[in-house]
Design an enzyme around this catalytic site. Sequence first.
Site, PDB file in Angstrom:
ATOM      1  N   GLU A  43       0.828  -1.217   0.000  1.00 30.76           N
ATOM      2  CA  GLU A  43       0.000   0.000   0.000  1.00 30.76           C
ATOM      3  C   GLU A  43       0.861   1.264   0.000  1.00 30.76           C
ATOM      4  OE1 GLU A  43      -3.397  -0.288   2.470  1.00 30.76           O
ATOM      5  OE2 GLU A  43      -4.210   1.610   1.730  1.00 30.76           O
ATOM      6  N   GLU A  98       2.008   1.724  -3.458  1.00 26.41           N
ATOM      7  CA  GLU A  98       0.887   2.227  -4.268  1.00 26.41           C
ATOM      8  C   GLU A  98       0.665   3.723  -4.003  1.00 26.41           C
ATOM      9  OE1 GLU A  98      -2.765   0.273  -3.202  1.00 26.41           O
ATOM     10  OE2 GLU A  98      -3.778   0.820  -5.064  1.00 26.41           O
ATOM     11  N   CYS A 150      -8.533  -2.074   3.756  1.00 30.08           N
ATOM     12  CA  CYS A 150      -8.363  -3.278   4.574  1.00 30.08           C
ATOM     13  C   CYS A 150      -9.603  -3.627   5.393  1.00 30.08           C
ATOM     14  CB  CYS A 150      -7.146  -3.139   5.482  1.00 30.08           C
ATOM     15  SG  CYS A 150      -7.125  -1.605   6.386  1.00 30.08           S
ATOM     16  N   SER A 167      -7.615   1.761  -2.616  1.00 28.10           N
ATOM     17  CA  SER A 167      -6.416   0.949  -2.830  1.00 28.10           C
ATOM     18  C   SER A 167      -6.839  -0.404  -3.383  1.00 28.10           C
ATOM     19  CB  SER A 167      -5.702   0.749  -1.488  1.00 28.10           C
ATOM     20  OG  SER A 167      -4.752  -0.280  -1.608  1.00 28.10           O
ATOM     21  N   LYS A 218     -15.474  -9.886   7.965  1.00 26.48           N
ATOM     22  CA  LYS A 218     -14.447 -10.742   7.363  1.00 26.48           C
ATOM     23  C   LYS A 218     -15.029 -12.082   6.930  1.00 26.48           C
ATOM     24  CE  LYS A 218     -10.747  -8.115   8.158  1.00 26.48           C
ATOM     25  NZ  LYS A 218      -9.910  -7.589   7.091  1.00 26.48           N
ATOM     26  N   GLU A 276     -16.135 -11.221   3.595  1.00 25.03           N
ATOM     27  CA  GLU A 276     -14.989 -10.978   2.713  1.00 25.03           C
ATOM     28  C   GLU A 276     -14.373 -12.284   2.189  1.00 25.03           C
ATOM     29  OE1 GLU A 276     -11.416  -9.495   4.587  1.00 25.03           O
ATOM     30  OE2 GLU A 276     -10.916  -8.307   2.829  1.00 25.03           O
ATOM     31  N   GLU A 335     -13.891 -13.430  -5.725  1.00 25.99           N
ATOM     32  CA  GLU A 335     -12.534 -13.173  -6.231  1.00 25.99           C
ATOM     33  C   GLU A 335     -11.436 -13.563  -5.239  1.00 25.99           C
ATOM     34  OE1 GLU A 335     -14.928 -10.997  -5.652  1.00 25.99           O
ATOM     35  OE2 GLU A 335     -14.208  -9.199  -4.625  1.00 25.99           O
ATOM     36  N   CYS A 375     -10.643  -1.844  14.506  1.00 34.42           N
ATOM     37  CA  CYS A 375     -10.939  -3.270  14.735  1.00 34.42           C
ATOM     38  C   CYS A 375     -10.960  -3.648  16.217  1.00 34.42           C
ATOM     39  CB  CYS A 375      -9.937  -4.137  14.002  1.00 34.42           C
ATOM     40  SG  CYS A 375      -9.925  -3.819  12.235  1.00 34.42           S
TER      41      CYS A 375
HETATM   42  S1  SF4 Z   1     -13.678  -5.060  12.717  1.00 35.90           S
HETATM   43 FE1  SF4 Z   1     -14.855  -3.331  11.906  1.00 35.90          FE
HETATM   44  S2  SF4 Z   1     -13.248  -1.843  11.405  1.00 35.90           S
HETATM   45 FE2  SF4 Z   1     -12.226  -3.823  11.576  1.00 35.90          FE
HETATM   46  S3  SF4 Z   1     -12.214  -4.649   9.504  1.00 35.90           S
HETATM   47 FE3  SF4 Z   1     -14.054  -5.431  10.520  1.00 35.90          FE
HETATM   48  S4  SF4 Z   1     -15.709  -4.029   9.930  1.00 35.90           S
HETATM   49 FE4  SF4 Z   1     -13.756  -3.017   9.536  1.00 35.90          FE
END
Ligand code: SF4
Length: 489
Positions: free
Chosen positions: A175, A178, A195, A215, A254, A257, A262, A409
């Site tokens: 990053e 970039e 992220c 990014s 996540k 995600e 992909e 997080c």
């Molecule tokens: S815990 Fe919250 S701030 Fe951290 S990556 Fe997940 S959604 Fe985003």
Amino acid sequence: MVGAGAVVAGCASEPAGGKGWMPNQYNVAANWPVQVKGRVPIDSSNPAIDRDDTKCILCGQCLEVCKNVVSVYGYYELPIQNDITCIHCGQCTMWCPTGAITERNEIKKVQAALASADQHVIVQTAPAIRVALGEEFNLPPGSLVQGQQVTALKKAGFDAVFDTSWSADLTIMEEASELIKRLTTGKALPHFTSCCPGWVKFAEYFYADLQPHLSSCKSPQQMLGAVAKSYYAKEKGIAPEQIFSVAVMPCTAKKFECQRPEMNAAGILRGNPAIRDVDVVLTTRELANLLKSNGIDLSRLVDTPYDSVLGESTGAGVIFGATGGVTEAAVRTAYYLVTRQDPPAALLQWENVRGLKGVKEASVELPGVGTVKVAVCHGLRDARVVLEKVRKQQSDWHFIEFMACPGGCIGGGGQPRTSLPPSDEVRKARMANLYKLDGTAVKRASYQNKEVMDLYQKFLHAPLSEESESLLHTHYVDRSHQLKPKEKV
Ligand code: SF4
Ligand code: SF4
């Protein structure tokens, strides 16, 4: 009556980017919960969030946080167009007083993998876990349990325990490179971080026109997943098909995600696109339950270090878990990349980007590049103010960090529900120990991570190389057609 409704209404009228997150802004213990009727829509296909209708008392706390902290519910026209709008941040799970809303439980999938003789089960733990997991074992908020959690995971049967802070360092190498490219060409500025999958999906829904600013770096979770089933597999002589990859995250988004179509870069490299880079994501709470079901008491364990070759981290990788941490880490390495000198002491304790203020702004001189102006947002309500300025070309920022959850997080939707609703006291305690880890680390910047440098030397060659682009970078989708944003909220 003083309750959540009244306090949140006060927040909404507070100028975003002005006073920011007030201490205890959401700590509305008096008369909490209040009688606000309704609830957020959650459908059974949501990959991250689940609700037990028998426990739901329709108190409306989930609506309040989704609208006034996350700024999703209430920001699109009803009726819903063709899907239920959700960025999977899990903040509603932190506010629900009865525990009706939870993460989608995937412990059984991990237990099945651990019981299988054929699979090499690896696990990565995010920076923010080490300062929160202890709370599930009656330790004070913010207790540092980094080494104990590695021991616990080994006892639970994982074959290798890796550190997502390692891939946070890798993310920064990509990053920062970039960012420098954009700064020197003037293209796609300001640069937006990528992220946080909650933020990314929010941008895909509401600010798809600004996607060129995002990014292309994958999150540290997905970078580690892709590298584990390619580089690590090769180093250890293990077939990628045999590796079952678990990520323990403070985050429910996540889970979404890792299921994005992909996210199969190692599989594509292998010629087997069915291989997922990360197979299952567990939240901090799920990990605690998994350990308890195995009779493992984290608080009684000694420390064990993370495993090589994805286990070394620097202070910069660790502070990813707190709002402002990505910015501080990126600028430390950007400074080195343009000067080939270590960053000055001020960038090792960059107070202007730390703390719980809603929008933080700062600037730094990068020799040969000029003044770089940064902004840091956490909680997406304030992010909207910043994004509108960018959309109207009224901003002069070069780099903007976005995190969906208040505090970043460490305040994620998968963290222990230590206070209900989440309090700044708990967030501060967790952040303090991440910064303490950084402050006492021998290596404070990502380019000093030897295991990351080994990866480049043996496998990826250099940041932004063809190999790095194919494994570590991604693209985004335009979800704006899935909703009609409200003109006025
Ligand atoms: S815990 Fe919250 S701030 Fe951290 S990556 Fe997940 S959604 Fe985003
Ligand atoms: S997960 Fe986040 S976006 Fe989805 S309903 Fe809950 S608070 Fe709203």
